[in-house]
Structures are given as C-alpha cells and as structure tokens.
Design an enzyme around this catalytic site. Structure first.
Site, PDB file in Angstrom:
ATOM      1  CE  LYS A 260      -4.418  -1.874   1.316  1.00 37.38           C
ATOM      2  NZ  LYS A 260      -5.365  -2.217   2.380  1.00 37.38           N
TER       3      LYS A 260
ATOM      4  NE  ARG B  40      -7.753  -8.288   1.008  1.00 36.54           N
ATOM      5  CZ  ARG B  40      -7.382  -7.536  -0.031  1.00 36.54           C
ATOM      6  NH1 ARG B  40      -6.358  -6.729   0.073  1.00 36.54           N
ATOM      7  NH2 ARG B  40      -8.041  -7.609  -1.160  1.00 36.54           N
TER       8      ARG B  40
END
Ligand code: HH2
Length: 281
Positions: free
Chosen positions: A223, A258
């Site tokens: 991210k 995740r």
C-alpha cells in the site's frame, strides 16, 4: 495444512498466523489490476498462492483503491462466474471481497466461506441478514467515507480510539442482526481514508483492537503508506515494507494477514514466530 474456518475464527486465541492471499479479478486494482481478469491466469495464480501456503484466497471483483468507481453486483458476478468455484476446490478457504449481498450470495453458493465486507455491513442492508442465515465468517473493516473520495483530507482526533469505537459499534450491530460474535473478524482498514500517520498509528495500536476479543485482520500489502515511508514508489518494490508491516502487526496481535506475496510472507512469519516462541520479549 491450510487453516479451517474454525481455525481462522479462533486464531486470536490459538496464536495461529493465517495468511490470506489476494486475488483481484479486476481491470483496475492498484497493484495487480488486469493481471487476473480471465479465468486461466486467475485460477493458476490462486493455485500458486495455495501451494505457497495461503490459508485463504480473498477474491474481489471491484477495486476499492482510492478514487475507484463502483462496480455493479451484476458486473462483479460476471467477473467471478468462471473463477470462484474452481478456486474453492483448491483446498484453501475462499473469502469474497464485496459489499454487495447479491455478490456474497453468489459466492457462498460457489463455495466461499468468508464475506470480507470493507463497508462493515453499511453498504447493503441485506448483507448481515444473508450472513446470519449462512454459517460463514465475516470481516468488518473500518473505512472513513467511500473509496472515490476517502483520501480527500481524512481527519481523526485519535485514530486508534475512533477506529476501535467504530468496530465495537459494528460488532454490536452485526450481533443485533443475528450474526454470532464468534463468526466476526475486525480490520482497521489500512489505507481506507487514512494518511500516513494514521496508518502507522493503527499498526502501532493494534493491541487496542485485540481487546475487542475477535481476530484482527490487517492488509498493509504494497500500500501507498509504504511508498510514503520509503523510496519504493513502484508497487513491485514494496515487498520488504509489506513484510515489515506484517511482522510488526503480528507482534501486536494481528492473526490474519491479507497479502499479495504469499511465499515471502509465510517464510517471514515462520522465522519471526520461531524466535518469538523461543524467548522472552
Ligand atoms: N484492502 C484492499 C481491499 N480489500 N479488505 C480488507 N479486509 N482489508 C484491507 O486492507 C483491504 C481489503 C485494497 O487492496 P487490493 O485488493 O490489493 O486493491 P484493490 O482494492 O485496488 O483491488
């Protein structure tokens, strides 16, 4: 052996680390958009993730990256149709990443056992009702606003306290709608309506979310905050930062990670886990 649904829902008590592999069946996801839109590469990628040690495959047919446009339930189902049931036969638990009850219902029919709802049941009033009728796990994630606009000037006075309060409220609402607490998982929503300092504070403060008494899932993989902390502007260069975020989260009590890079994450978790088990902190 991949984890069972029961193992996953008990992971906060047993200390088991659960690895959730990301499969985006989308043309526009931030890191792997377009790579797995057709069935053959999507199923092959899921197979590779399971072989590398993924316990869960989280399939999404709608990108939720900042600025993304919505995808209808019909479009999501069309993208999933030839992929989901094949992935459900690979031996890992399948999770469906959607906020639409119709998509979740389709996925459960095809073998999914977890609903990963990034809106925590706020997008579709049918979601909790559907989940209550089925014996599935449900991820409740914090998001400030909607993906289209969530990165426009997000503000918190105390991000950890506010996210914890939000998740406590969603747990209570889900329970009131007939979903047993034992089937719920919480997630601070790294990158969803958060600046760099919010993401870092949430990872540092995960212990506060652990006190909710449910497994904590985190999704820091590749991210933007990793690019903001380092020089890794290209997603492909963010593996070291992703691993560091996962290990930091794990140390603070996250039990479900995740991620995009399964083999590397499994290896990092095994080594850090062995050291943590062997000695005092
Ligand atoms: N992050 C993304 C999507 N779904 N679900 C949960 N529970 N937690 C997360 O942090 C999370 C999530 C965004 O990442 P990705 O799937 O890689 O991208 P995109 O939304 O662009 O498909």
């Amino acid at each position: 052996m991949p984890a069972t649904l029961e193992d996953i829902l008990q992971s906060h008590r047993t200390g088991r680390a659960v690895v959730m592999g990301i499969l985006n069946v989308t043309p526009d996801s931030f890191s792997d958009g377009g790579a797995f839109l057709s069935p053959a590469p999507a199923i092959a990628h899921a197979q590779t993730m399971v072989a590398a040690g993924a316990d869960v495959i989280d399939i999404g047919a709608e990108s939720t990256r900042p600025g993304s446009d919505r995808v209808t339930a019909e479009q999501q189902i069309a993208r999933l149709r030839d992929i989901l049931s094949a992935v459900a036969k690979l031996g890992a638990i399948v999770s469906i990443d959607t906020t639409r009850a119709a998509v979740a219902a389709f996925a459960l029919q095809a073998g999914a056992m977890i609903i990963n709802d990034i809106s925590a049941g706020r997008d579709d009033p049918g979601m909790f009702a559907l989940a209550g009728e089925s014996r599935v796990g449900v991820v409740l994630m914090h998001m400030a606003g909607q993906p289209k606009t969530m990165q426009i000037d997000p503000h918190y006075d105390d991000v950890v306290t506010e996210v914890r309060a939000f998740l406590a409220e969603r747990l209570a609402t889900a329970e009131a709608a007939g979903l047993p607490r034992e089937r719920l998982i919480v997630d601070p929503g790294i990158g969803f309506g958060k600046r760099l300092e919010h993401n870092v504070a949430l990872l540092a403060g995960l212990g506060e979310l652990v006190t909710l008494g449910r497994p904590v899932l985190v999704g820091p993989s590749r991210k933007r905050f990793i690019g903001e902390l380092t020089s890794a502007q290209d997603m492909a260069d963010r593996l070291p930062g992703s691993l560091a975020a996962c290990l930091a989260a794990r140390r603070r009590g996250a039990s479900i990670l995740r991620v995009h890079d399964i083999a590397a994450t499994v290896q990092a978790l095994k080594v850090a886990g062995a050291v943590d088990q062997a000695g005092p902190n």
